[in-house]
Every structure is written in C-alpha cells, then in structure tokens.
Design an enzyme around this catalytic site. Structure first.
Site, PDB file in Angstrom:
ATOM      1  N   LYS A 203       0.821  -1.211   0.000  1.00 30.22           N
ATOM      2  CA  LYS A 203       0.000   0.000   0.000  1.00 30.22           C
ATOM      3  C   LYS A 203       0.853   1.259   0.000  1.00 30.22           C
ATOM      4  CE  LYS A 203      -2.462  -1.354   3.423  1.00 30.22           C
ATOM      5  NZ  LYS A 203      -2.314  -1.070   4.775  1.00 30.22           N
ATOM      6  N   THR A 204       1.744   1.296   0.964  1.00 31.56           N
ATOM      7  CA  THR A 204       2.557   2.502   1.101  1.00 31.56           C
ATOM      8  C   THR A 204       3.471   2.664  -0.106  1.00 31.56           C
ATOM      9  OG1 THR A 204       2.490   2.075   3.454  1.00 31.56           O
ATOM     10  CG2 THR A 204       3.990   3.787   2.713  1.00 31.56           C
TER      11      THR A 204
ATOM     12  N   ASP B 224      -3.089   8.005   3.502  1.00 36.49           N
ATOM     13  CA  ASP B 224      -2.758   6.627   3.871  1.00 36.49           C
ATOM     14  C   ASP B 224      -3.669   6.185   5.014  1.00 36.49           C
ATOM     15  OD1 ASP B 224      -1.457   4.258   3.761  1.00 36.49           O
ATOM     16  OD2 ASP B 224       0.439   4.960   4.610  1.00 36.49           O
ATOM     17  N   GLU B 225      -3.825   4.880   5.196  1.00 37.13           N
ATOM     18  CA  GLU B 225      -4.629   4.318   6.298  1.00 37.13           C
ATOM     19  C   GLU B 225      -6.019   4.964   6.347  1.00 37.13           C
ATOM     20  OE1 GLU B 225      -3.303   1.818   7.637  1.00 37.13           O
ATOM     21  OE2 GLU B 225      -1.168   2.131   8.058  1.00 37.13           O
TER      22      GLU B 225
ATOM     23  N   ARG C 160       2.769  -8.267  10.781  1.00 34.62           N
ATOM     24  CA  ARG C 160       4.018  -7.507  10.762  1.00 34.62           C
ATOM     25  C   ARG C 160       5.194  -8.415  10.445  1.00 34.62           C
ATOM     26  NH1 ARG C 160       2.123  -3.732   9.127  1.00 34.62           N
ATOM     27  NH2 ARG C 160       0.271  -5.034   9.123  1.00 34.62           N
TER      28      ARG C 160
ATOM     29  N   GLN D 134      -7.613  -3.625   8.998  1.00 33.43           N
ATOM     30  CA  GLN D 134      -6.616  -3.022   9.879  1.00 33.43           C
ATOM     31  C   GLN D 134      -7.146  -1.769  10.567  1.00 33.43           C
ATOM     32  OE1 GLN D 134      -2.369  -3.225   8.616  1.00 33.43           O
ATOM     33  NE2 GLN D 134      -3.237  -3.799   6.643  1.00 33.43           N
TER      34      GLN D 134
END
Length: 720
Positions: free
Chosen positions: A36-37, A220-221, A614, A251
């Site tokens: 995503k990032t 983002d997010e 993670r 998330q």
DNA sequence: AACCCCGAACTTTTT
DNA sequence: GTTCGGGGTT
C-alpha cells in the site's frame, strides 16, 4: 528521474495501475503487506517525475509521525534531492502548520498552545472544580471523551441533536470549555482539525488560495479517518477531485478515536467515478503466517472477504510459548533473540509487540539485565513525566508568558518557593479585574512591596531565562532552565531512587532538546523554542531518533501498524490483555453491552491480525499464566485468538500445558445460571447469563449495589 | 499558609 | 506501582 521507469517495471500490474492512475479520485483497498505505502510513495514520485507536478503542490497525509517520516524518507530516496519535497505529515501536524500561519483568519491567539490528552483532562478537571461540578456523576474523563467525540463529528457546543438530562450538562460543560480555551489560547488535538476545516469552510479567500495551490491529496490508512478528517479531505482535495486514498478495513484499529472504516465505502459511493484498485498479493510474510492471520480475521463478521495470497513457499509455523509467569515470558524472548543473533541475525530485525505500554516494563527489565540493547517506542511517555512537564511549563512561560495562565499557576511554586493558594487566588482575581494576563498580574504583584516578596524571584527568573533564550541554543536554554529553576537541586536532595531518577530524566531532556535542534538545522533557528514546544505535544515519540542501530524494537500493536520485521514476538496473548478486558465488558453495565462488546472484540481481533502480519519470516506467540499487576500476582488464561488459529499452523515450544481446543459451551452453564453469588468487591448478586470461551466462564451478574457486570467465574463464589 | 504523610483510586491503544 | 487528594501538622 531515470529510476522511475525501472521502479514501475518492478511493480505488479495492479500496483502499476494505481501508481499511474490518471487525474481524478483513486481508491486502493489492499490487504496487509500488499504494498500500500509503496503505491503511495511511487505515485508521488510518478506525479513529480513523470507528470511534472511541482512537489510542493502535493500533500500526503498519514496518521502517525513514524509513518510520515517513513514516507518522507522513501520519497526522498526516489527523488534524490532532484526536486523539492512534497508536503508530508500527520493530520494534526499539517493542521497545526495551517493554523500557525493563519491564526488570524482562524480567530486564534497568535501564540496558541496545544494541549495533549493529559493537559486537556486536568484542564477539564479544573473547570469542573471552578463550576462546582466536582461531585456530580460526571468525571473529567467522561467529559473529555464527550467533548472529543463531538469535535470529531464536527459538532460545536450547542449543535446538539439530543438534548436532555445528562447530555445537557455535558453540552454546558462543552460550552464553558470552548470559552475558556478561547480565552487562554488553548487548542486540543481535535480542535486543530476542526478549526482548520471551519476556516476552509467559512473563509473564501483562504479556501481559494489553498484549493488553487494543492493539486493532489493522498491519504494513507484511510480506514482510520473520522468524520472530521473526511471533511478535511473534501476541503483540501474535493474541489479538484485529485484524491488518492489507500486503506484496509481489516486493519481498522482506531474506532475508539472516532474512526469510521465505513469511510472507505463512503468514498467509493461519493466519488463513483473513482478508479478502484484492490491489491491482494502479499509480499511480506511466509505462507504459514499469512494463513494463520487469514484464519484469525475470518472470525470477524460483516467484512468484505479478501483472498490475500503469497507467492512465497516454505516458512515455519507460528512458535507458541505459554509461560508460567511474565518473567519467564521475557526470559524466553531473551533466549530466542540470543540464539538467533548468535546465528547472525541483527538485533534490529526483532520486534517485541504488546497490547499496552505497561507490558513493556517486563521486557525492559529482562533485556536490561541481559545487556541486550533495545529501543522502546512510546513507552511510559517521557514527556508525561512530572519533572519533564514541570520544565516544559517553564519553557512555555519563557516562550510566551502572556498566554497559558495554566502553565504559570503550575510553575509559580515549583519547586516549592513559598507561594501558595492565597497568592494564586490574588493573581487570578487581579487578572480578572484588570483584564490582564496572569503573567502581567504576577509582575504587578511582585512590584507591590513586602507582602508579595516571594513572587519577585520568580518573575526575575522568568525574565532572566527569557533574555537567555534570545542568544542560547535550545539545548543550552534547557540546561539553564533546569539549573536556574532550582528543579535539579530540588530532586537531587531526595534520596529515594524514584526522585533520583528524575534527575536522570532531566539530563535526558537536555539531550532531547539538543537532538531536536539538530534535526531542525535545515529549517533554521528562528522560533525554535515554539517549534520544539509544538513537537513535544504533537510528536513526543522519537526523542532520540539518532539510532538506526543494532537494537531490538519494542512497541505497542498500534504503533507497529504499517511496519514490518523479519522476526516478531506477539506477546501477552491472554484473555483480558489481548483481547483487552475493556472489550470483554466486565466494566460495562448497560443493555447495549452485547453489540458494543462485539464491535470492540472484533477490533481487538484486527489488532491481533495487524500484529501477526508484521512478521516477514518468523512469528512467535507468547503468554503467561501469572502476571504482576499493580504490585500483586494475578492469574491469566490463554487468549481466544490462539484458538482461532488452526492447530496445524502452530508449533508448541511451551513450558506449561496448553489447553487444546475446547467446546464453546461448558457444563458450567447449568451450574451457574440463576445462582446467588458474592464477589469480593461488588458484593452479592444473581447470575443472569453465562458465556464460555476456551474453558473460561464469563458470568453476567446483576449485583445488588453496583448494577450489572460481567465477571470471570473464578472471582465469585456461590452463596450457600 | 505551606508542607507532609497516608490512604484511595486508577490503569488501552494515539494525535 | 504510581499519583492524587484529604486532613493533620509545622
């Protein structure tokens, strides 16, 4: 900008589609570890490098400072200083900048100061005292969360749709709070965003200026945005509609802060011409880890089913350690890290994750004793320590004595210099009478002869520090403040270790200030104190950001979002820790408990999911049968989340017995329902409902005196 | 009027 | 384990 072509070639077709999407709204929904990032970072680079969009006309928003720094770093890496940098920051940081430069348009005090959560709470507490509302059923915490919730939904005091009974009192307090903040130049976190949105809404000149300037907005997010942040997006990006939003509903872990993961769908509905890209290939984790995480998150209802997959094969199962007590849990982790690092692993490849900051203590002690270097993010917040706050209040006063009356009251007798309630009351009265600031009143009093002779040295001290601040570096100013205020001496006099440790913290504060100054070299030294004071509130996390060194990383699950590590220890997999007891309901007593409880439980599950995903290579689950809690040992049970991972994906490395999957309904059901029971603290009551999970019984008990609560069966006894 | 001591109450997560 | 507030002491 040659590298960009190669970069694009390295992406998968979906990612490339998102990165090179034409102007207009773009929504990327993507699973954990699907890049995503990377999409966001590359899109920024592509806009600048290929589409020739001037960097300073692109604005990118994230939620945490850590994420903002990371994004900045990655963009710079691609651009290689060929271009100016895009504007990257957190919602709060960007709004603060916006308001600092437009305080007049925003109707704010030129030197407004930002309150953190603690400041806000004690401010509210004081307001309640002043208005004799101390002993109502309202606590400062309730009022605080009410006010923040209202602001997060973009509501001012009086703009209420429900208006009765208790909420009427809350609205009144909200109004008082707003007025006092206004007068004292105080701004809370939510206010930063709310005020920004309002200025954009009501001030056509500012709005047009911004909307002309900003060509692209990237967020983002996105699942973590609340109502207010959604509106911010519309104000800053809605006009040109060049908005790129990236998120993952699985998330979403900030609903307690007003986040609406439904904003993803809302965006899709509202911008119905948006290009929607779904990323489902995970590049981060091995298959067993991904399978386990997928199995866990599947337990949540009402989610859009994603099939997150990986091309990677191999990888080991989750290693599960169920320890006798929290010490053993920590020792186990130390042992494992020893073993792995002996075989060539760098310490920075390990992360220890936990649900609550308090858990870090165990690990800090064990790591310290074994001499393993570690770095705690957040932690028992450095800037929340008493001695640190005291010094910062001094500096607030030095920066600008005429605002922040609260800082003056807290500082004037610190360390004790014989100024008490009477003096403070006189200051407050004089300030009110003459319509001057507390500082001006204090100065006036100091000049009025013998009665206020003790105030004089304080006024001199502040004036002296102020003249020093003009010529000294920030670090030096900090050092001088610590010395001249007498605080260092004050704490050095005490013999017990807690007080002695405060001296160490003060030293650390000098380092932190010097470090901040260094990191700001490019920005220049003007207003450095002001910027520092903002940063300790808005970005208190990284005081010493100077070490990409060999250190084990320790942080909460919330802070870990967006990061990845080769080896992850997901610790405290115990009922009432993860999931946290707040989500289980033992403290709640109302009828909508059930539905709330379900929502919160699902958020805990997402938190666990975030933690698991993670890990790139190796994932550990750890827990403990007994833990030290506020000074005494308490018993714990294995988290339900362990049971939700398929057994064949788990490898036991435990020293204690691990319960096998159990039936969800226990025989205990029959024994408890309808029985009269007693509890050590809550007294007598009747069991109205029984729920079992992993062999643990949760009893809903109607207590005679304290109402309905959910209690673990082991804490009550049946009356005979 | 300020200081000191002891009991009580409180503990999610972040900007 | 820590901090806060009340009440008694200096």
């Amino acid at each position: 900008m040659k590298g960009i072509e190669e970069r694009l070639a390295a992406l998968n077709p979906r990612q490339r589609e998102a990165v090179t999407a034409p102007d207009g709204p773009l929504l990327v929904t993507a699973g954990a570890g699907s890049g995503k990032t990377a999409v966001l970072v590359n899109r920024i680079a592509w806009l600048i490098g290929v589409k020739s969009v001037p960097a300073n006309r692109i604005i990118a928003v994230t939620f945490t400072n850590k994420a903002a720094r990371e994004m900045k770093r990655r963009v710079q890496e691609i651009l290689q200083a060929e271009e100016a940098n895009p504007v990257v920051g957190t919602f709060h940081g960007l709004c603060n900048q916006f308001l600092r430069t437009r305080h007049q348009a925003a109707g704010l005090n030129r030197y407004f100061s930002i309150m953190d959560q603690d400041d806000q709470k004690s401010f509210i507490s004081n307001l309640m005292k002043e208005h004799n509302l101390r002993y109502t059923e309202l606590t400062p915490s309730i009022v605080q969360s009410y006010i923040n919730k209202r602001k997060e939904s973009k509501k001012r005091a009086g703009e209420s749709e429900v208006y009765s009974g208790r909420s009427e009192l809350l609205e009144d307090l909200y109004e008082i709070y707003e007025r006092e903040c206004e007068e004292q130049g105080l701004v809370d976190f939510a206010e930063l965003i709310l005020r920004t949105v309002e200025v954009m809404e009501h001030n056509a000149e500012v709005r047009e200026q911004i909307q002309q300037r900003i060509l692209h907005v990237l967020i983002d997010e996105f699942q973590d945005t609340n109502e207010l942040q959604y509106q911010w997006m519309e104000m800053f990006g809605g006009w040109r509609r060049n908005i790129s939003a990236v998120g993952d509903e699985d998330q979403s872990i900030y609903s307690w802060r007003g986040a609406l993961s439904g904003n993803l769908k809302r965006f899709e509905r509202q911008y119905d011409d948006a290009l929607v890209v779904r990323l489902e290939q995970n590049y981060r984790s091995t298959k067993p880890i991904l399978d386990a995480a997928n199995a866990l998150i599947k337990q949540n209802t009402n989610r859009f089913e994603k099939k997150l997959w990986t091309g990677k094969s191999g990888g080991s199962r989750i290693k599960y350690m169920s320890a006798r007590d929290s010490n053993e849990e920590a020792e186990f982790i130390v042992d494992q890290i020893r073993t792995f690092s002996d075989s060539g692993r760098s310490l920075s490849e390990f992360a220890v994750l936990y649900r609550t900051n308090a858990q870090s203590r165990n690990f800090e002690e064990a790591f310290g004793a074994e001499g393993i270097p570690f770095r705690v993010y957040g932690g028992v917040r450095f800037y929340q320590r008493k001695e640190v706050k005291e010094i910062l209040n001094f500096l607030r006063l030095v920066a600008n004595p005429n605002t922040n009356d609260a800082a003056l009251l807290r500082t004037i007798n610190c360390p004790p210099r014989g100024i008490g309630e009477v003096a403070k009351r006189s200051i407050a009265e004089m300030a009110a009478d003459r319509k001057i600031s507390y500082w001006e009143a204090t100065c006036a009093l100091a000049d009025t002869g013998r009665r206020w002779v003790k105030v004089r040295p304080f006024v001199d001290l502040i004036n002296h520090l102020q003249s020093l601040s003009a010529t000294r570096s920030l670090g030096k100013l900090m050092e001088l403040t610590i010395e001249l205020s007498g605080l260092r001496e004050h704490y050095e006099q005490h013999t017990d270790p807690t007080e002695q440790n405060r001296v160490v913290n003060l030293e650390e504060l000098i380092n932190a200030a010097a470090g901040f100054e260094q990191s700001q070299e490019s920005v220049g030294s003007a207003d450095i104190l002001d910027r520092y004071l903002d940063s300790v509130v808005l970005d208190p996390g990284d005081t010493h950001d100077d070490d990409p060194e060999e250190k084990v990383q320790m942080m909460t699950l919330h802070t870990a979002k967006g990061l990845e590590f080769p080896i992850v220890f997901l610790t405290g997999l115990d009922e009432t820790i993860l999931p946290h007891f707040h989500s289980i309901g033992s403290w709640r007593s109302s009828t909508f408990r059930k539905s709330m409880e379900q929502e919160e439980m699902q958020e805990e599950r997402r938190l666990c999911y975030v933690g698991m995903t993670r890990a790139k290579e190796i994932l550990f689950f750890t827990r403990a049968n007994r833990r030290m809690l506020r000074g005494q040992w308490e018993n714990f049970h294995q988290s339900r989340f362990v049971q939700e991972v398929p057994r064949d994906l788990i490898e036991l490395v435990s020293s204690t017995e691990v319960p096998e999957p159990t039936v969800t309904h226990d025989a205990g059901h029959v024994d408890w329902l309808g029985k009269s029971v007693s509890h050590r603290k809550f007294g007598g009551g009747v069991v109205t409902d029984v729920e079992a999970n992993v062999g643990i019984l949760y009893l809903t008990i109607d207590f005679e005196t304290v109402g309905t609560k959910v209690i673990l069966s082991e804490f009550v006894s049946i009356d005979s």
